[in-house]
Design an enzyme around this catalytic site. Sequence first.
Site, PDB file in Angstrom:
ATOM      1  N   CYS A 295       8.576   3.012  -1.628  1.00  0.00           N
ATOM      2  CA  CYS A 295       8.342   1.704  -1.008  1.00  0.00           C
ATOM      3  C   CYS A 295       7.558   1.989   0.262  1.00  0.00           C
ATOM      4  CB  CYS A 295       9.646   1.046  -0.584  1.00  0.00           C
ATOM      5  SG  CYS A 295      10.690   0.537  -1.946  1.00  0.00           S
TER       6      CYS A 295
ATOM      7  N   GLY B 176       4.306  -0.380  -3.084  1.00  0.00           N
ATOM      8  CA  GLY B 176       5.273  -1.307  -3.676  1.00  0.00           C
ATOM      9  C   GLY B 176       4.652  -2.666  -3.848  1.00  0.00           C
TER      10      GLY B 176
ATOM     11  N   ASN C 268      13.131   3.166   2.374  1.00  0.00           N
ATOM     12  CA  ASN C 268      12.374   3.794   1.295  1.00  0.00           C
ATOM     13  C   ASN C 268      13.178   4.990   0.814  1.00  0.00           C
ATOM     14  OD1 ASN C 268       9.456   5.980   1.265  1.00  0.00           O
ATOM     15  ND2 ASN C 268      10.430   4.964  -0.429  1.00  0.00           N
ATOM     16  N   GLY C 269      13.498   5.004  -0.483  1.00  0.00           N
ATOM     17  CA  GLY C 269      14.244   6.127  -1.036  1.00  0.00           C
ATOM     18  C   GLY C 269      15.376   5.661  -1.922  1.00  0.00           C
TER      19      GLY C 269
ATOM     20  N   TYR D  98       0.593  11.261  -6.469  1.00  0.00           N
ATOM     21  CA  TYR D  98       0.295   9.879  -6.860  1.00  0.00           C
ATOM     22  C   TYR D  98       0.514   8.813  -5.789  1.00  0.00           C
ATOM     23  CZ  TYR D  98       1.230   5.356  -9.200  1.00  0.00           C
ATOM     24  OH  TYR D  98       1.276   4.031  -9.541  1.00  0.00           O
TER      25      TYR D  98
ATOM     26  N   THR E  47      -6.213   6.904  -8.859  1.00  0.00           N
ATOM     27  CA  THR E  47      -5.673   8.031  -8.104  1.00  0.00           C
ATOM     28  C   THR E  47      -6.312   9.374  -8.469  1.00  0.00           C
ATOM     29  OG1 THR E  47      -3.641   6.819  -7.807  1.00  0.00           O
ATOM     30  CG2 THR E  47      -3.506   9.172  -7.438  1.00  0.00           C
TER      31      THR E  47
ATOM     32  N   ASP F 222      -6.263  12.879 -15.280  1.00  0.00           N
ATOM     33  CA  ASP F 222      -5.378  11.927 -14.586  1.00  0.00           C
ATOM     34  C   ASP F 222      -4.476  12.712 -13.643  1.00  0.00           C
ATOM     35  OD1 ASP F 222      -4.308   9.534 -13.831  1.00  0.00           O
ATOM     36  OD2 ASP F 222      -3.668   8.923 -15.831  1.00  0.00           O
ATOM     37  N   ASP F 223      -3.854  11.989 -12.688  1.00  0.00           N
ATOM     38  CA  ASP F 223      -2.980  12.696 -11.744  1.00  0.00           C
ATOM     39  C   ASP F 223      -1.667  13.095 -12.403  1.00  0.00           C
ATOM     40  OD1 ASP F 223      -3.062   9.535 -10.961  1.00  0.00           O
ATOM     41  OD2 ASP F 223      -1.020  10.276 -11.130  1.00  0.00           O
TER      42      ASP F 223
END
Length: 535
Positions: A2, A31, A105-106, A266, A316, A378-379
């Site tokens: 987030c 987010g 966040n987490g 990412y 990304t 791609d990542d």
Amino acid sequence: MCGILGCVLANQSCNVAPELFEGAMFLQHRGQDAAGIVTCGQRGRLYQCKGNGMARDVFTQARMNNLVGNMGITHLRYPTAGSSAGSEAQPFYVNSPYGISMSHNGNLVNSADLRKYLDETVHRHINTDSDSELLLNIFAAELDKFNKSRVNNTDVFSALRETMTQIRGAYAVVAMIAGYGLIGFRDPNGIRPLLFGERENADGTIDYLIASESVVLKAQGYNKFRDIAPGEAVIIRKEYTAGQEPEFKQVVEPKIFTPDIFEYVYFARPDSVMDGVSVYRSRIEMGNKLATKIRKYFPNNDVLGEIDVVIPVPDTARTSALQCAVSLNVPYREGFVKNRYIGRTFIMPNQAERRSSVRRKLNAMESEFKGRNVLLVDDSIVRGTTSKEIVIMAREAGAKKVFFASCAPPIRYNHIYGIDLADTKALVGFNRTEKEIAETIGADEVFYQDLGDLEECCRGGPAEKFEVGVFTGEYVTGIEDNYIQELEKIRAQNQRIKDANKGLSVDSCIDASDMVDVKAEVDISIYNTGDYVAN
Ligand SMILES: O=P(O)(O)OC[C@H]1O[C@H](OP(=O)(O)OP(=O)(O)O)[C@H](O)[C@@H]1O
Ligand SMILES: NC(=O)CC[C@H](N)C(=O)O
Ligand SMILES: [Mg+2]
């Protein structure tokens, strides 16, 4: 993941909300599901605007006008615990003690124990499945123990120490005590990122900003900034005067410093610097190392005639793909055109939505594929939604061979610290060899970065190691028994409720065992400002 933000402006008569809105635009990629701002005005009164949706939709001008005060916090949510219900949008708020709001966040990995403690020992009501509501209440309960009409910094730091001793997992947090100040803190392993910055005004006063990524600080002129250390906290007083400058404290002993490597792969914007390492530089290195690995696959390390063109999967992967092409000495072409109006597909909460938006988001240009052996870069490959779809698109556009490379190793385990990667079984790498993954996504061959190489790419800062549980299944904080099973149960339950709600008619009903967990769409705490109604 987030995005979180907190800001205190020196000028008491200046509103912080526009600054928080600007900052939110720089963190939107973290987010897309819900957004919220809480500000604190005169006499400690709080003002809130939050709900499901992107920042620009939730924070309309009319609602912003009602957010007064020189101090505030923001949250951009990508749900990872609980559900995407509007009532779980952040910041969360509790009125007692003192009026505290919080953005997190987490993920906490001992939430069952915390929920039990809050219920049985300190008797606090928890209204959602969000682990962030638990965190806020644990902190509130600790502050309450002082039983004072007003607390001071020493009390706040010591309540934080007690909080951080009880909670386990990943957390970067900004909290606000009404009328008092802003608090920022980070888990003892530094798994999730958090920075603190200062901006000097023309009159010599200083504004302060706490944010998830350095890009926000740079963009808004907070040029003096640093990462908050693992286990460290900062308090910024709302009406600070000389001698009340921000106070930092190492509230708990730091543990082994292990930032989440997926930030580099990412989450984070390439123009951010995290824990001393430029995300952009790390992605360039990922491209170099990937190229070395790919070369080894072909006879005499020669890709000539084997790969005609390198094509990135926007967005990304672009940085790494370009460097991979340079390193392989193969042309780089933007073979997929990206629709700029579609958001990140991987962080959409629903699989059907993710699948349909891949085609809406990316469109193949025949001229770059026709008759060529292409290497798509791609990542990461998570559920395989993107890779499956674009391998088909590449073949439809006339590609001869389709090779697929991932800057990250195979993802075979849950991400438990703030990324809703999927139920383990939904991961394309779950219980599959690389050959089987290639078959599943329809590629001629899949190339995965080695974990050691990925770690190399992200070195250079103070981190001792990285959190890599998503690749190894070993998590730095350990987890409580049945944590993953509980997480998966709640996800499945949320999905059943959503599905049932879609076909809701007078006589349709949800399984009675699920009904107990039906989520309120609107938060019960502070009233939203303006005309906003969560949808
Ligand atoms: O295997 P999957 O489940 O499809 O997930 C992996 C894909 O999702 C992400 O892209 P996303 O569209 O979220 O964002 P981006 O535009 O920043 O690359 C990531 O960059 C991969 O492309
Ligand atoms: N991605 C995150 O950091 C999410 C925070 C919190 N666990 C939530 O689900 O709201
Ligand atoms: Mg992508």
